[in-house]
Design an enzyme around this catalytic site. Structure first.
Site, short mmCIF file in Angstrom:
data_model
loop_
_atom_site.label_atom_id
_atom_site.label_comp_id
_atom_site.label_asym_id
_atom_site.label_seq_id
_atom_site.Cartn_x
_atom_site.Cartn_y
_atom_site.Cartn_z
N SER A 71 -8.34 7.59 43.07
CA SER A 71 -7.64 8.65 42.33
C SER A 71 -8.33 10.01 42.50
O SER A 71 -7.66 11.03 42.75
CB SER A 71 -7.50 8.28 40.85
OG SER A 71 -8.70 7.79 40.33
N HIS A 120 -7.13 -0.72 41.53
CA HIS A 120 -7.81 0.41 40.87
C HIS A 120 -7.49 0.32 39.37
O HIS A 120 -7.74 -0.72 38.76
CB HIS A 120 -7.31 1.70 41.55
CG HIS A 120 -8.12 2.93 41.29
ND1 HIS A 120 -9.34 2.94 40.70
CD2 HIS A 120 -7.83 4.25 41.55
CE1 HIS A 120 -9.79 4.20 40.61
NE2 HIS A 120 -8.89 5.01 41.11
N HIS A 150 -16.56 -4.63 42.46
CA HIS A 150 -16.48 -3.16 42.55
C HIS A 150 -16.89 -2.71 43.93
O HIS A 150 -17.72 -3.36 44.58
CB HIS A 150 -17.39 -2.49 41.51
CG HIS A 150 -16.99 -1.09 41.21
ND1 HIS A 150 -17.48 -0.02 41.92
CD2 HIS A 150 -16.13 -0.57 40.30
CE1 HIS A 150 -16.93 1.08 41.45
NE2 HIS A 150 -16.11 0.78 40.47
N ARG A 203 -19.77 0.69 31.37
CA ARG A 203 -18.58 0.92 30.55
C ARG A 203 -18.11 -0.41 29.95
O ARG A 203 -17.69 -0.46 28.80
CB ARG A 203 -17.47 1.55 31.41
CG ARG A 203 -17.87 2.91 31.98
CD ARG A 203 -16.88 3.43 33.01
NE ARG A 203 -16.77 2.56 34.17
CZ ARG A 203 -15.94 2.76 35.20
NH1 ARG A 203 -15.14 3.81 35.19
NH2 ARG A 203 -15.91 1.94 36.22
N ASP A 239 -12.55 -2.48 33.65
CA ASP A 239 -11.25 -3.00 33.25
C ASP A 239 -11.31 -4.40 32.64
O ASP A 239 -10.30 -4.89 32.12
CB ASP A 239 -10.31 -3.01 34.46
CG ASP A 239 -10.05 -1.60 34.97
OD1 ASP A 239 -9.94 -0.70 34.13
OD2 ASP A 239 -9.99 -1.40 36.19
#
Ligand code: HAX
Length: 431
Positions: free
Chosen positions: A232, A262, A308, A317, A372
């Site tokens: 992105s 993504h 990843h 995160r 995620d």
């Protein structure tokens, strides 16, 4: 100091620094590119500059020198200031930025008309990107560029477009949630509330404890940026380098975020967790998760939320969201499942990677959870259950990083992106 004044002060300094770096190091190589990398998504090739943040394989996201978890108490608008300037805002600057965003928060009626006219089964990411694109007519950058503007001024209308877009994004995102899922009319922005709390409120989720508001701020903070090379950010950068304005560039970047490898992984991940729970009638045991994980992998599918392109450790995160879950919803069965999946899946991926290698395939480079893997369970707990919508929340946050990078690039006069491609034939003839 107000963000725009701070930038006005810093940009001449950045320009001098860039000149010096180029004079001193301009001819030094920073990367070599192998044929495998050229065929392989340019993984690991260093070929662009991004100052807003870096992602270290063994540490994760570092924003302007601050490892993410050391600044997790910052509100999203504070992190926008930090991304752009390298400094945290004082109370006055934070309040001024909140007012700037609130002053630009009105969503034009034509946006609602367009969104309401879309087919009922439109994906929320498609609706969000459409909402952003139809607002392109508001671009100050395009107006000023069409009239004629010197290059050193480019950053100013880009900054104005960034404020407009950030001002309006929570309203568009929340309003389209209400339209798409038939929750009622869009709720207007409350100019006395901060940006993150506004988003939570405009979604219309019942929040008696205020913890959904806390989660929304954290969510918007954690997803804000991930250096320059991810799909992105890189797409937004490339489109912006053609001097397309912020509406075109951010919308383009978010179209990339909408891919399942993504940002869409967050919806896929919760879907997978719920499927496991349905199969085993509730929170499954570790053995049951292991079976289901192998079943998924052997069916040729990925386990969403794991692996990843850069990270080689648990994504901080994920750690931050996991801490939030343990603090506020430790007994929630979906959260408990996510927590259990975290104990099991890295071992499964490691074992499966060995099977792949034995079969002559590439190893899985990273067995650990990414951002995620856990965020969806938290949203689900508070009643935001439409998981096709989750990437929209990611998008509102990531717009801060993409917009910061656009402003910096226009301030530094970064030229149009144009890497050179070669054909496969060229490789066999020339190497
Ligand atoms: N499950 C199964 N297989 C996986 C895997 C996973 N979670 N992660 C990697 N692999 C596989 C890859 O598909 C690849 O297989 P092929 O060679 O057959 O194509 C192989 O392992 C090597 O891949 P890699 O070098 O480890 O990883 P890449 O840099 O190519 O890809 C991805 C990184 C994130 C795309 C990958 O790990 C993946 O697909 N993960 C699941 C989807 C996901 O969670 N995406 C979100 C990532 C974070 C993000 O961007 N959020 O927005």
């Amino acid at each position: 100091m107000r963000l725009q004044d701070k930038l006005r002060e810093m940009i001449p300094i950045w320009r001098e620094e860039k000149k010096e770096v180029l004079t001193t190091y301009g001819k030094n190589p920073i990367s070599e590119v192998s044929v495998a990398q050229a065929f392989g998504g340019m993984r690991g090739v260093k070929g662009m500059i991004c100052d807003t943040s870096v992602v270290e394989p063994d540490k994760g996201l570092i924003i302007r020198g601050h490892p993410l978890l050391t600044i997790k108490e910052l509100w999203p608008e504070e992190v926008f200031y930090l991304l752009l300037t390298g400094e945290k805002p004082d109370d006055e600057a934070k309040a001024a930025l909140q007012k700037d965003l609130a002053d630009r928060s009105d969503v034009p009626d034509y946006v609602w008309d367009v969104l309401r006219a879309m087919p009922e089964d439109s994906h929320p990411m498609c609706m969000l990107d459409t909402g952003i694109l139809v607002m392109e007519r508001d671009s100050e950058f395009r107006k000023r560029y069409t009239k004629g503007m010197v290059k050193t001024d480019y950053w100013e209308p880009m900054f104005e477009d960034a404020l407009r877009l950030l001002g309006v994004l929570p309203g568009i995102a929340a309003g389209m949630y209400r339209i798409r899922y038939k929750k009622g009319d869009p709720i207007p922005y409350d100019k006395d509330l901060d940006w993150g709390a506004n988003y939570a409120r405009m979604l219309g989720i019942d929040d008696p404890t205020g913890n959904f508001k806390k989660l929304t701020r954290l969510y918007l903070m954690f997803h804000c940026d991930h250096e320059g090379g991810n799909v992105s950010a890189n797409t937004c950068h490339t489109v912006g380098s053609a001097l397309s304005d912020a509406f075109y560039s951010v919308s383009a970047g978010l179209n990339g975020l909408a891919g399942p490898l993504h940002g869409l992984a967050n919806q896929e991940c919760l879907k997978w967790v719920l499927e496991v729970m349905e199969k085993f009638n509730g929170a499954p045991s570790e053995d049951q998760i292991e079976d289901m994980a192998f079943e998924t992998l052997r069916a040729g599918k990925v386990i969403p939320g794991y692996g990843h392109a850069v990270l080689r450790v648990t994504d901080p995160r994920f750690t931050g969201f996991n801490e939030f879950g343990h603090k506020y919803l430790p007994e929630d069965p979906v959260f408990m499942t996510v927590d259990r999946v975290f104990k099991v899946v890295p071992k499964v991926l490691e074992a499966f990677s060995k099977e792949r290698v034995a079969a002559g395939k590439a190893p899985i480079a990273n067995f650990w959870p990414n951002v995620d893997a856990g965020s969806g369970a938290l949203l689900y707990h508070y009643g935001l259950k439409e998981f096709e919508y989750y990437t929209v929340l990611f998008s509102i946050s990531r717009s801060m990083g993409m917009l910061s990078q656009l402003i910096v690039n226009r301030a530094l006069g970064t030229p149009i992106t144009r890497p050179k491609s070669v054909s496969a034939n060229w490789v066999t003839k020339n190497l």
